[in-house]
Design a protein around this motif. Structure first.
Motif, short mmCIF file in Angstrom:
data_model
loop_
_atom_site.label_atom_id
_atom_site.label_comp_id
_atom_site.label_asym_id
_atom_site.label_seq_id
_atom_site.Cartn_x
_atom_site.Cartn_y
_atom_site.Cartn_z
N ALA C 191 0.83 -1.21 0.00
CA ALA C 191 0.00 0.00 0.00
C ALA C 191 0.87 1.26 0.00
O ALA C 191 0.54 2.26 -0.66
N VAL C 192 1.97 1.20 0.74
CA VAL C 192 2.91 2.32 0.77
C VAL C 192 3.49 2.54 -0.64
O VAL C 192 3.56 3.66 -1.14
N VAL C 193 3.90 1.44 -1.28
CA VAL C 193 4.46 1.55 -2.63
C VAL C 193 3.41 2.05 -3.62
O VAL C 193 3.68 2.89 -4.47
N CYS C 194 2.20 1.54 -3.49
CA CYS C 194 1.13 1.93 -4.41
C CYS C 194 0.93 3.45 -4.38
O CYS C 194 0.82 4.10 -5.42
N GLU C 195 0.89 4.02 -3.17
CA GLU C 195 0.72 5.48 -3.05
C GLU C 195 1.94 6.20 -3.62
O GLU C 195 1.81 7.20 -4.32
N ALA C 196 3.13 5.70 -3.32
CA ALA C 196 4.35 6.38 -3.79
C ALA C 196 4.42 6.38 -5.31
O ALA C 196 4.73 7.42 -5.92
N VAL C 197 4.13 5.26 -5.94
CA VAL C 197 4.24 5.23 -7.40
C VAL C 197 3.08 6.00 -8.05
O VAL C 197 3.24 6.54 -9.15
N ALA C 198 1.94 6.06 -7.37
CA ALA C 198 0.85 6.89 -7.90
C ALA C 198 1.27 8.36 -7.91
O ALA C 198 1.05 9.07 -8.90
N GLU C 199 1.90 8.81 -6.82
CA GLU C 199 2.33 10.21 -6.79
C GLU C 199 3.39 10.48 -7.86
O GLU C 199 3.34 11.48 -8.57
N MET C 200 4.36 9.57 -7.97
CA MET C 200 5.40 9.74 -9.00
C MET C 200 4.78 9.76 -10.41
O MET C 200 5.19 10.54 -11.26
N ALA C 201 3.81 8.88 -10.64
CA ALA C 201 3.18 8.80 -11.96
C ALA C 201 2.42 10.09 -12.27
O ALA C 201 2.47 10.61 -13.38
N LEU C 202 1.72 10.61 -11.25
CA LEU C 202 0.98 11.85 -11.46
C LEU C 202 1.91 12.98 -11.88
O LEU C 202 1.63 13.73 -12.82
N HIS C 203 3.07 13.10 -11.22
CA HIS C 203 4.01 14.16 -11.58
C HIS C 203 4.65 13.88 -12.94
O HIS C 203 4.90 14.80 -13.72
N THR C 204 4.94 12.60 -13.22
CA THR C 204 5.54 12.25 -14.51
C THR C 204 4.58 12.62 -15.64
O THR C 204 4.98 13.20 -16.65
N LEU C 205 3.31 12.27 -15.46
CA LEU C 205 2.32 12.61 -16.48
C LEU C 205 2.23 14.12 -16.62
O LEU C 205 2.09 14.66 -17.73
N ALA C 206 2.33 14.85 -15.50
CA ALA C 206 2.28 16.32 -15.56
C ALA C 206 3.46 16.86 -16.36
O ALA C 206 3.36 17.89 -17.03
N LEU C 207 4.57 16.17 -16.33
CA LEU C 207 5.75 16.62 -17.08
C LEU C 207 5.65 16.24 -18.56
O LEU C 207 6.56 16.49 -19.34
N GLY C 208 4.57 15.61 -18.92
CA GLY C 208 4.33 15.41 -20.34
C GLY C 208 4.83 14.12 -20.91
O GLY C 208 4.90 13.94 -22.14
N ALA C 209 5.16 13.16 -20.03
CA ALA C 209 5.70 11.90 -20.52
C ALA C 209 4.71 11.20 -21.44
O ALA C 209 5.11 10.41 -22.28
N ARG C 210 3.47 11.48 -21.26
CA ARG C 210 2.47 10.77 -22.05
C ARG C 210 1.92 11.63 -23.19
O ARG C 210 0.94 11.29 -23.81
N LEU C 211 2.56 12.72 -23.44
CA LEU C 211 2.07 13.62 -24.49
C LEU C 211 2.68 13.29 -25.83
O LEU C 211 2.77 14.14 -26.71
N GLY C 212 3.17 12.08 -26.02
CA GLY C 212 3.58 11.66 -27.35
C GLY C 212 5.08 11.69 -27.57
O GLY C 212 5.57 11.10 -28.53
N ASP C 213 5.82 12.36 -26.70
CA ASP C 213 7.24 12.50 -26.96
C ASP C 213 8.08 11.50 -26.17
O ASP C 213 9.29 11.59 -26.17
N THR C 214 7.43 10.58 -25.46
CA THR C 214 8.21 9.66 -24.65
C THR C 214 7.71 8.24 -24.87
O THR C 214 6.51 7.98 -24.86
N SER C 215 8.64 7.35 -25.02
CA SER C 215 8.31 5.94 -25.22
C SER C 215 8.04 5.30 -23.87
O SER C 215 8.33 5.86 -22.82
N ASP C 216 7.49 4.10 -23.88
CA ASP C 216 7.32 3.35 -22.64
C ASP C 216 8.68 2.84 -22.17
O ASP C 216 9.61 2.71 -22.96
N PRO C 217 8.79 2.54 -20.87
CA PRO C 217 10.05 1.94 -20.39
C PRO C 217 10.30 0.62 -21.11
O PRO C 217 9.36 -0.13 -21.37
#
Lengths: 245, 245, 245, 245
Positions: C191-217
């Motif tokens: 549960a701790v990890v789930c919250e931590a990766v959710a927060e990281m993902a939210l910020h990553t998405l805000a930085l535009g990782a999913r706006l077409g210019d970034t591939s998947d890992p």
């Protein structure tokens, strides 16, 4: 120089500096508060690079207001000392200055956007947007950089001297917030408010308040909030409350 | 091998590891600091998967710099040990390495964007953007993965060896930040700064600084901030302050 | 029923519940951990609406796995008890379940978006995105609502039973995260990890990782991270470390 | 007036006020809780501008419900006292009122957007969006400003009196949240929930839930969550749990 007032000033400046990490305004040692004794012609400021956990009253440095020489203390004063001195010289009514790199206020400074007045939390303390300065020129960076950091604030407010009393803070472009007040404690509390309203503004802007569908707050609301805490008709707080600017 | 320097290195490495959770840089056990004794040819590092609350000096593991074998300690060293070793071998001037999964620095790593220089807070520590590496290849993942994690950093910086001194950190693509410095403590403090400037940058970008209406910070401002803390003309801090990179 | 194992299970379940507020995963009393004793056919769970500060081992409620009746305890068990029971019945290998309303994981659940795999922090624990269920139907809400909350998770994972082991958590649509693991402690840490990766993902998405210019890992990177902590070739941690799923 | 109930009310009001900073709802002294004794015709409220760290039961101010005069206490009551009084007069079933400037709820108030119902965390406490008032007019600001701050809430809810029971809170435009409940403690807990769901909603909106690709939560889900904690069929909590509105 009368020792007693300085002792009480040292105590206040130490307490205000210790509130910087308590209020979450600083990473490492990034933040400093000073307080002035105008009669003695000196101000008391945090030493450079000393962690808050280790800071004592004896570590504080006493600096002459007229030329910036160290009057008391064995440590080097904050690198931002000349900025504090510049603000004391320009604004004779202020008694304390605080500088931090608090996260959200720095974000506005880095984005070169003033912190807009979006609600009563802001208006309770700042009677207008917290303005952002021009960039320093290469000349201003090359010589007397820290004093010039104060100068860009002073120049910005020169056209409207009342503004420094009613909006007790400013953002230095690409750098961060400086706040002031009648006392060291008040300047620290204005730094706390500056960070809080910057965070609220950032979230408000994210919610789209500035995307065309929202009007500005009505001036009568803002004025009511500012005047109930400041000036002759203020009715906020109790006798021993911290004086506001 | 002289026991006394290692004892003092163990103490420093323990203290630096304990600052990881204090500074909010780690969830669970995700973060580790090491410090090197180049004369003894070893470095001291956190054991794998041990919680900070339980960590003692005795738990720390001493690893040989030349081949990575465990020299002292009954616990398995951090899984990231080979990455630390790679960095020590590549950068002879560094004395400490820190790795964390701090939230905002990881977000930049996951977005594969360098942390841009948006203001003086960044320039005080990093004389340029914190760069992000290439992805590791399938071959680099299949064998010696952790050493290769260091290698992608080293390869990125190879073309400009001075950069590792002036920008003491890097983001490994899709992974997170590694920072270094002359001591274990300095590497930890650079990790603290890396996370702080990542958060500030994220908010600054959210405020639209990069949407075309804002210029980059002027180079003379950034240079002033970097040089007042680093190099022969530095005037930040006091004698006993933590040495900067 | 053997008293000794239950006593040690109670101790573990209490400790895991107390880590919910420590890890910042809960507001008020919003979160609960349970642990199962499959031999005894019971699980131990937090009582409903009791604050963490007041919680004792005696307050914990023992519930029968087969029909959900209270076996020991004078307090009413968590309202989410039937969801825990449903998960224990469906996934025979799990020993603990945690439910929280942690801020960023709830944001993904409310937005009905799986938490995507954007980096190694996620892959260290979850071998794939944390999935989000369908909405419950009016019928599933009208009767046996809490058991059905477990059922929508079970139905989602039915087509691929291995997924529940390799991705030990799920988001219930418009509600929040449920995580599990071999023990109560492991479910809490997930549960701790789930919250931590959710927060990281939210910020990553805000930085535009999913706006077409970034591939998947790249899959080889994610697989390396998952397998170095899980399965026969795992080499993370030390003997006494908390077992991973 | 019976002294004993007031003593217990003072104790509860003090404890609820101290939970404001504990729950991270206030900067400086920005937040106040009151509780009413309708039989005695008075309510107990925090004094103006006193820091939480210094607050004692003796500092609390007792105010008459009918005309707002101070009945007991040597300090000036909160500047928001008349807003509390207005809400007590308009909503006869409530026993406590809380006002804060919590960051995310203020952001919604400043953006003039209701906090939407995006999931079960919200529905557990608020049976509908947390509404936002109209702006106060110049006349409402000029005279009896604080009472009128309550009036804009009352006017908004007048058309549907049940709403004040099922949605125990509102955002005053450009200002911030006021919450209420059957007791001072319940009003404080509703303030905690209001801030938590505002933060979750802000992140959910950031994830694009409102960008056209996501439907609203189904009403049967929301109703189930509201009714399992409230009303005749509630089954959440234990006997000694804090009563919900």
């Amino acid at each position: 120089m009368n020792g007693t007032p300085l002792r009480s000033l040292r105590r206040e400046v130490l307490a205000a500096n210790l509130r910087i990490p308590e209020a979450g305004l600083a990473t490492l040692t990034w933040g400093n508060v000073s307080g002035v004794d105008r009669e003695a012609g000196v101000f008391v400021i945090k030493p450079s690079g000393v962690s808050y956990a280790d800071l004592t009253e004896e570590d504080l440095v006493v600096v002459a207001l007229d030329d910036g020489r160290v009057v008391e203390g064995s440590l080097r004063p904050s690198t931002d000392t000349e900025t504090h001195r510049c603000l004391y010289l320009a604004f004779p009514s202020i008694g304390g200055v605080t500088h931090t790199h608090s996260t959200h206020a720095v974000a506005f400074a880095q984005a070169r956007r003033p912190i807009p007045v979006l609600g009563t939390t802001h208006a309770d303390t700042f009677n207008g947007p917290v303005p952002v300065t021009e960039d320093l020129t290469p000349e201003q960076c090359a010589k007397d950089y820290e004093f010039n950091t104060g100068q860009v604030i002073v120049q910005m407010l020169r056209s409207d001297p009342r503004r420094a009393e009613e909006v007790p803070g400013a953002l230095v472009s690409r750098h961060g917030p400086f706040t002031w007040g009648p006392t060291a404690t008040a300047s620290l509390e204005n730094a706390v408010v500056c960070e809080a309203v910057a965070e609220m503004a950032l979230h408000t802007l994210a919610l789209g308040a500035r995307l065309g569908d929202t009007s500005d707050p009505p001036p009568h609301l803002l004025e009511r909030h500012y005047t109930r805490k400041h000036g002759p008709d203020a009715y906020y707080g109790n006798a021993d409350a911290v004086p506001a600017v």
